[in-house]
Design an enzyme around this catalytic site. Structure first.
Site, PDB file in Angstrom:
ATOM      1  CB  SER A  93      -4.396   3.160  -4.507  1.00 37.03           C
ATOM      2  OG  SER A  93      -5.320   4.148  -4.846  1.00 37.03           O
ATOM      3  CE1 TYR A  99      -6.666  -1.263  -6.929  1.00 37.15           C
ATOM      4  CE2 TYR A  99      -6.726   1.032  -6.412  1.00 37.15           C
ATOM      5  CZ  TYR A  99      -6.084   0.744  -6.662  1.00 37.15           C
ATOM      6  OH  TYR A  99      -5.242   0.837  -7.119  1.00 37.15           O
TER       7      TYR A  99
END
Length: 243
Positions: A125, A138
């Site tokens: 990401s 995350y």
């Protein structure tokens, strides 16, 4: 599903894995198989359990003979400030977003080394390259996934195995749809405001990354033309990390 479709179109047999509506999954599996004339199988391994991950790798070998490519794309999300972030959510996010990739790579690496070929693609990401508030687990997991990718790439390079991390900005997926709703509630603003003022605020290109773009990059990394691309953390983020 977009990456699975793209590699099936290139003639690769595909093992799908994930959770969802059984009827919808079977429809997608059968349609991929029919459309591209390849074997398409489905497993429902829980990627938070190493034993099930190892069983998944064995299932692929039993059905297809070899494991040539793996795409680690399992992910969950939870938003909360670090001082109130639930312990169980921290453990769950790291298990799914980071540890699952380690266990699947570990399960297939010996075979790839012995055959001197393999392609490992980890969907990281933009949050593996930068950070945002309220996403401690995350962001930590995606940073870790990039580090794992680099380490694996260095270890396996002499065996003809590549390992790369793709780092997209926001992709319009069900996971992101849920984040939009969660952030709208957390900030007390509309979902349209979340998209414009929170999610895409740092992207020079004010559009979500398309699944088809990610899929095309994954196909390239799997090809012979991508043989020298390894240990990469490849941003596909609309200019986010250069903001």
């Amino acid at each position: 599903m977009g990456i699975a479709r793209a590699v099936a179109e290139q003639g690769a047999d595909v093992m799908l894995n994930g959770f969802g509506n059984a009827r919808e999954i079977e429809f997608m599996r059968a349609e991929l198989q029919r459309q591209f004339g390849v074997k398409v199988r489905y497993a429902n391994a829980d990627m938070s359990h190493p034993a099930q991950i190892r069983a998944l790798a064995e299932m692929v070998r039993a059905d297809f003979g070899t494991v040539d490519v793996i795409v680690n794309n399992a992910g969950i999300q939870h938003l909360a400030p670090v001082d109130t972030f639930p312990d169980e959510k921290w453990d769950a996010v790291l298990a799914i977003n980071l540890s699952s990739a380690f266990y699947l790579i570990k399960a297939v690496a010996p075979e790839m080394k012995s055959r001197r070929f393999g392609r490992i693609i980890n969907i990281a990401s933009v949050h593996g390259l930068t950070a945002s508030p309220f996403k401690p687990a995350y962001v930590a997991a995606k940073h870790g996934l990039i580090g794992l990718s680099k380490t694996v790439a260095i270890e396996l390079a002499e065996y003809g195995v590549t390992c790369n991390a793709i780092c997209p900005g926001y992709v319009k997926t069900p996971l992101v749809d849920q984040q939009i709703a969660d952030q709208a509630k957390a900030h007390g603003i509309s979902e349209a405001d979340v998209v414009r003022d929170v999610m895409l605020v740092h992207q020079a290109r004010k559009e979500f990354v398309r699944v088809e773009e990610l899929a095309a990059l994954a196909v390239f990394l799997c090809s012979e033309a991508g043989a020298s691309m390894t240990a990469g953390a490849i941003a596909m983020d609309g200019g986010w990390t250069q903001h």
